[in-house]
Design a protein around this motif. Structure first.
Motif, PDB file in Angstrom:
ATOM      1  N   ASP A 192       0.823  -1.213   0.000  1.00 57.29           N
ATOM      2  CA  ASP A 192       0.000   0.000   0.000  1.00 57.29           C
ATOM      3  C   ASP A 192       0.857   1.263   0.000  1.00 57.29           C
ATOM      4  OD1 ASP A 192      -2.380  -1.390  -0.013  1.00 57.29           O
ATOM      5  OD2 ASP A 192      -2.559  -1.430   2.159  1.00 57.29           O
ATOM      6  N   ALA A 193       2.042   1.181   0.602  1.00 53.42           N
ATOM      7  CA  ALA A 193       2.909   2.363   0.723  1.00 53.42           C
ATOM      8  C   ALA A 193       3.838   2.534  -0.471  1.00 53.42           C
ATOM      9  CB  ALA A 193       3.743   2.253   2.008  1.00 53.42           C
ATOM     10  N   ALA A 194       3.823   1.583  -1.400  1.00 55.39           N
ATOM     11  CA  ALA A 194       4.795   1.591  -2.500  1.00 55.39           C
ATOM     12  C   ALA A 194       4.522   2.697  -3.512  1.00 55.39           C
ATOM     13  CB  ALA A 194       4.782   0.233  -3.202  1.00 55.39           C
ATOM     14  N   SER A 195       5.608   3.293  -3.993  1.00 58.62           N
ATOM     15  CA  SER A 195       5.521   4.251  -5.104  1.00 58.62           C
ATOM     16  C   SER A 195       5.951   3.585  -6.414  1.00 58.62           C
ATOM     17  CB  SER A 195       6.396   5.471  -4.821  1.00 58.62           C
ATOM     18  OG  SER A 195       7.728   5.095  -4.542  1.00 58.62           O
ATOM     19  N   TYR A 196       6.766   2.543  -6.307  1.00 54.36           N
ATOM     20  CA  TYR A 196       7.160   1.687  -7.434  1.00 54.36           C
ATOM     21  C   TYR A 196       7.067   0.237  -6.961  1.00 54.36           C
ATOM     22  CZ  TYR A 196       9.321   5.775  -9.717  1.00 54.36           C
ATOM     23  OH  TYR A 196       9.557   6.986 -10.313  1.00 54.36           O
ATOM     24  N   PHE A 197       6.690  -0.671  -7.880  1.00 57.30           N
ATOM     25  CA  PHE A 197       6.634  -2.078  -7.484  1.00 57.30           C
ATOM     26  C   PHE A 197       6.872  -2.977  -8.690  1.00 57.30           C
ATOM     27  CE2 PHE A 197       2.380  -1.134  -8.930  1.00 57.30           C
ATOM     28  CZ  PHE A 197       1.917  -2.301  -9.518  1.00 57.30           C
ATOM     29  N   LEU A 198       7.325  -4.179  -8.394  1.00 55.36           N
ATOM     30  CA  LEU A 198       7.567  -5.200  -9.414  1.00 55.36           C
ATOM     31  C   LEU A 198       7.584  -6.545  -8.712  1.00 55.36           C
ATOM     32  CD1 LEU A 198       8.350  -5.699 -12.448  1.00 55.36           C
ATOM     33  CD2 LEU A 198      10.730  -5.671 -11.694  1.00 55.36           C
ATOM     34  N   CYS A 199       6.919  -7.535  -9.312  1.00 59.27           N
ATOM     35  CA  CYS A 199       6.939  -8.881  -8.739  1.00 59.27           C
ATOM     36  C   CYS A 199       7.341  -9.862  -9.837  1.00 59.27           C
ATOM     37  CB  CYS A 199       5.568  -9.247  -8.168  1.00 59.27           C
ATOM     38  SG  CYS A 199       5.625 -10.740  -7.129  1.00 59.27           S
ATOM     39  N   ILE A 200       8.506 -10.477  -9.664  1.00 64.72           N
ATOM     40  CA  ILE A 200       9.070 -11.377 -10.665  1.00 64.72           C
ATOM     41  C   ILE A 200       9.590 -12.631  -9.988  1.00 64.72           C
ATOM     42  CG2 ILE A 200       9.674  -9.551 -12.312  1.00 64.72           C
ATOM     43  CD1 ILE A 200      12.444  -9.462 -11.149  1.00 64.72           C
ATOM     44  N   GLU A 201      10.094 -13.574 -10.775  1.00 69.28           N
ATOM     45  CA  GLU A 201      10.673 -14.784 -10.202  1.00 69.28           C
ATOM     46  C   GLU A 201      11.967 -14.458  -9.459  1.00 69.28           C
ATOM     47  OE1 GLU A 201      10.981 -18.237 -12.662  1.00 69.28           O
ATOM     48  OE2 GLU A 201       9.276 -17.636 -13.899  1.00 69.28           O
ATOM     49  N   GLU A 202      12.239 -15.269  -8.462  1.00 76.89           N
ATOM     50  CA  GLU A 202      13.425 -15.051  -7.627  1.00 76.89           C
ATOM     51  C   GLU A 202      14.695 -14.920  -8.463  1.00 76.89           C
ATOM     52  OE1 GLU A 202      16.089 -17.580  -4.354  1.00 76.89           O
ATOM     53  OE2 GLU A 202      14.117 -18.310  -4.996  1.00 76.89           O
ATOM     54  N   ALA A 203      14.898 -15.835  -9.410  1.00 79.72           N
ATOM     55  CA  ALA A 203      16.126 -15.831 -10.209  1.00 79.72           C
ATOM     56  C   ALA A 203      16.256 -14.563 -11.039  1.00 79.72           C
ATOM     57  CB  ALA A 203      16.158 -17.061 -11.122  1.00 79.72           C
ATOM     58  N   ASP A 204      15.121 -14.074 -11.562  1.00 79.07           N
ATOM     59  CA  ASP A 204      15.151 -12.876 -12.407  1.00 79.07           C
ATOM     60  C   ASP A 204      15.465 -11.616 -11.613  1.00 79.07           C
ATOM     61  OD1 ASP A 204      14.496 -14.449 -14.575  1.00 79.07           O
ATOM     62  OD2 ASP A 204      12.345 -14.056 -14.422  1.00 79.07           O
ATOM     63  N   SER A 205      15.212 -11.645 -10.305  1.00 80.51           N
ATOM     64  CA  SER A 205      15.415 -10.438  -9.502  1.00 80.51           C
ATOM     65  C   SER A 205      16.885 -10.068  -9.390  1.00 80.51           C
ATOM     66  CB  SER A 205      14.818 -10.620  -8.098  1.00 80.51           C
ATOM     67  OG  SER A 205      15.562 -11.571  -7.349  1.00 80.51           O
ATOM     68  N   ASN A 206      17.766 -11.032  -9.652  1.00 79.14           N
ATOM     69  CA  ASN A 206      19.205 -10.741  -9.594  1.00 79.14           C
ATOM     70  C   ASN A 206      19.650  -9.845 -10.746  1.00 79.14           C
ATOM     71  OD1 ASN A 206      19.582 -12.359  -7.274  1.00 79.14           O
ATOM     72  ND2 ASN A 206      19.735 -14.204  -8.532  1.00 79.14           N
ATOM     73  N   GLN A 207      18.788  -9.697 -11.742  1.00 84.78           N
ATOM     74  CA  GLN A 207      19.119  -8.834 -12.879  1.00 84.78           C
ATOM     75  C   GLN A 207      18.716  -7.380 -12.631  1.00 84.78           C
ATOM     76  OE1 GLN A 207      17.379 -10.565 -16.421  1.00 84.78           O
ATOM     77  NE2 GLN A 207      17.988 -12.634 -15.839  1.00 84.78           N
ATOM     78  N   LEU A 208      18.038  -7.131 -11.520  1.00 84.35           N
ATOM     79  CA  LEU A 208      17.662  -5.758 -11.174  1.00 84.35           C
ATOM     80  C   LEU A 208      18.829  -5.085 -10.463  1.00 84.35           C
ATOM     81  CD1 LEU A 208      14.063  -6.393  -9.771  1.00 84.35           C
ATOM     82  CD2 LEU A 208      14.686  -5.652 -12.071  1.00 84.35           C
ATOM     83  N   HIS A 209      19.085  -3.851 -10.814  1.00 82.55           N
ATOM     84  CA  HIS A 209      20.223  -3.154 -10.211  1.00 82.55           C
ATOM     85  C   HIS A 209      19.842  -1.739  -9.793  1.00 82.55           C
ATOM     86  CE1 HIS A 209      22.768  -6.485 -11.467  1.00 82.55           C
ATOM     87  NE2 HIS A 209      22.295  -6.355 -12.700  1.00 82.55           N
ATOM     88  N   PRO A 210      18.956  -1.624  -8.782  1.00 79.54           N
ATOM     89  CA  PRO A 210      18.629  -0.286  -8.281  1.00 79.54           C
ATOM     90  C   PRO A 210      19.844   0.342  -7.618  1.00 79.54           C
ATOM     91  CG  PRO A 210      17.748  -1.971  -6.829  1.00 79.54           C
ATOM     92  CD  PRO A 210      18.272  -2.695  -8.028  1.00 79.54           C
ATOM     93  N   LYS A 211      19.970   1.648  -7.694  1.00 76.69           N
ATOM     94  CA  LYS A 211      21.111   2.343  -7.107  1.00 76.69           C
ATOM     95  C   LYS A 211      20.847   2.576  -5.621  1.00 76.69           C
ATOM     96  CE  LYS A 211      22.985   2.627 -11.177  1.00 76.69           C
ATOM     97  NZ  LYS A 211      24.143   1.771 -11.546  1.00 76.69           N
ATOM     98  N   THR A 212      21.506   1.804  -4.766  1.00 82.93           N
ATOM     99  CA  THR A 212      21.295   1.901  -3.322  1.00 82.93           C
ATOM    100  C   THR A 212      22.560   2.385  -2.616  1.00 82.93           C
ATOM    101  OG1 THR A 212      21.916  -0.429  -2.999  1.00 82.93           O
ATOM    102  CG2 THR A 212      19.578   0.058  -3.369  1.00 82.93           C
ATOM    103  N   THR A 213      22.419   2.738  -1.355  1.00 82.32           N
ATOM    104  CA  THR A 213      23.549   3.186  -0.545  1.00 82.32           C
ATOM    105  C   THR A 213      23.700   2.276   0.669  1.00 82.32           C
ATOM    106  OG1 THR A 213      22.291   4.651   0.920  1.00 82.32           O
ATOM    107  CG2 THR A 213      22.954   5.544  -1.222  1.00 82.32           C
TER     108      THR A 213
END
Length: 265
Positions: free
Chosen positions: A181-202
């Motif tokens: 409910d609090a999300a401004s962006y969201f995505l739900c994918i398979e566990e293995a595919d999530s390793n291809q996401l590279h958000p810029k974090t600190t």
């Protein structure tokens, strides 16, 4: 005449929506708004935010909004002609749907009904095609049930929505719903595919009393029904019955780079 047509339109919407809300305890008005605005979730969210319509609202909260926006609902429509319900809860849900229809507008209600007709027609054609095919012989392979998959629920939320969440900790269904409910962006994918996401974090600590944007990734076993969903309420509706996940990643975002594949609320 116009009033009668509205009665028919709103009743038809109620018939479609009622099975989805009949046993729902909270967020009924919020859910109906998002159902009708099936293709315009950002517009639904904007109206809900403006009128303080919440996914956590009780029926009493929704009733107050109905009473506030429709001063005397029984004078607005001849409810006896279109809503002869003896069940008090069903009557109450009907008026919540009427309010949602009023807020979303006649055109959106019409488009929603057309959409449901198209969906049913597609399902009917698919069913007819399936029934017309020859029966599977014992020698032919039988289609296996859908494979159980671990879903990676990836969210961007403000730091003040994190609470006591910690990396590698378990999270229950109610807390997952609050994050959705609090999300401004969201995505739900398979566990293995999530390793291809590279958000810029600190690596900085998360200041839980701030509005800084935080990236959260949660692994949910048997979450295959959530994968690929692009509407928040459908995402929540498809949370598996065991209702638990594991927080695999939790970090402040440096910027919004890397969120191109995400759905924006």
């Amino acid at each position: 005449m116009t009033n009668n047509r509205l009665e028919i339109l709103y009743s038809q919407v109620f018939e479609q929506v009622y099975p989805q809300i009949r046993n729902q305890g909270r967020g009924v008005l919020y859910t109906v708004m998002h159902i009708i605005f099936y293709a315009e979730q950002s517009r639904s969210s904007s109206i809900c935010n403006y009128l303080d319509i919440k996914s956590s609202a009780t029926l009493e909260d929704d009733r107050k909004i109905v009473e506030g926006l429709i001063s005397n609902p029984n004078d607005s429509f001849n409810i006896k002609n279109i809503n002869p319900f003896k069940d008090e809860r069903k009557m109450e849900l009907f008026w919540i749907v009427v309010l949602a229809c009023t807020l979303t507008g006649v055109y959106s209600c019409y488009k929603y009904l057309e959409y449901t007709k198209e969906q049913k027609a597609t399902q009917k054609i698919a069913g007819s095609t399936k029934s017309s095919q020859p029966a599977v012989s014992p020698q032919e392979p039988v289609t296996q049930p859908r494979q159980s998959l671990t879903a990676a629920l990836c969210l961007v939320v403000s730091a003040n929505a994190i609470g006591n969440l910690r990396k590698n900790s378990q999270i229950n269904v109610s807390d997952i719903e609050k994050l959705i409910d609090a999300a401004s962006y969201f995505l739900c994918i398979e566990e293995a595919d999530s390793n291809q996401l590279h958000p810029k974090t600190t690596d900085e600590d998360i200041p839980t009393d701030s509005n800084l944007e935080v990236y959260v990734k949660i692994y949910i076993d048997e979450g295959q029904e959530m994968i690929g969903k692009k509407v928040l309420y459908i995402l929540k509706r498809n949370l598996p019955s065991h209702g638990q996940g594991v927080v695999k990643q939790l970090a402040c975002l440096k910027n919004l780079s890397g969120l191109e594949k995400f759905n924006r609320v």
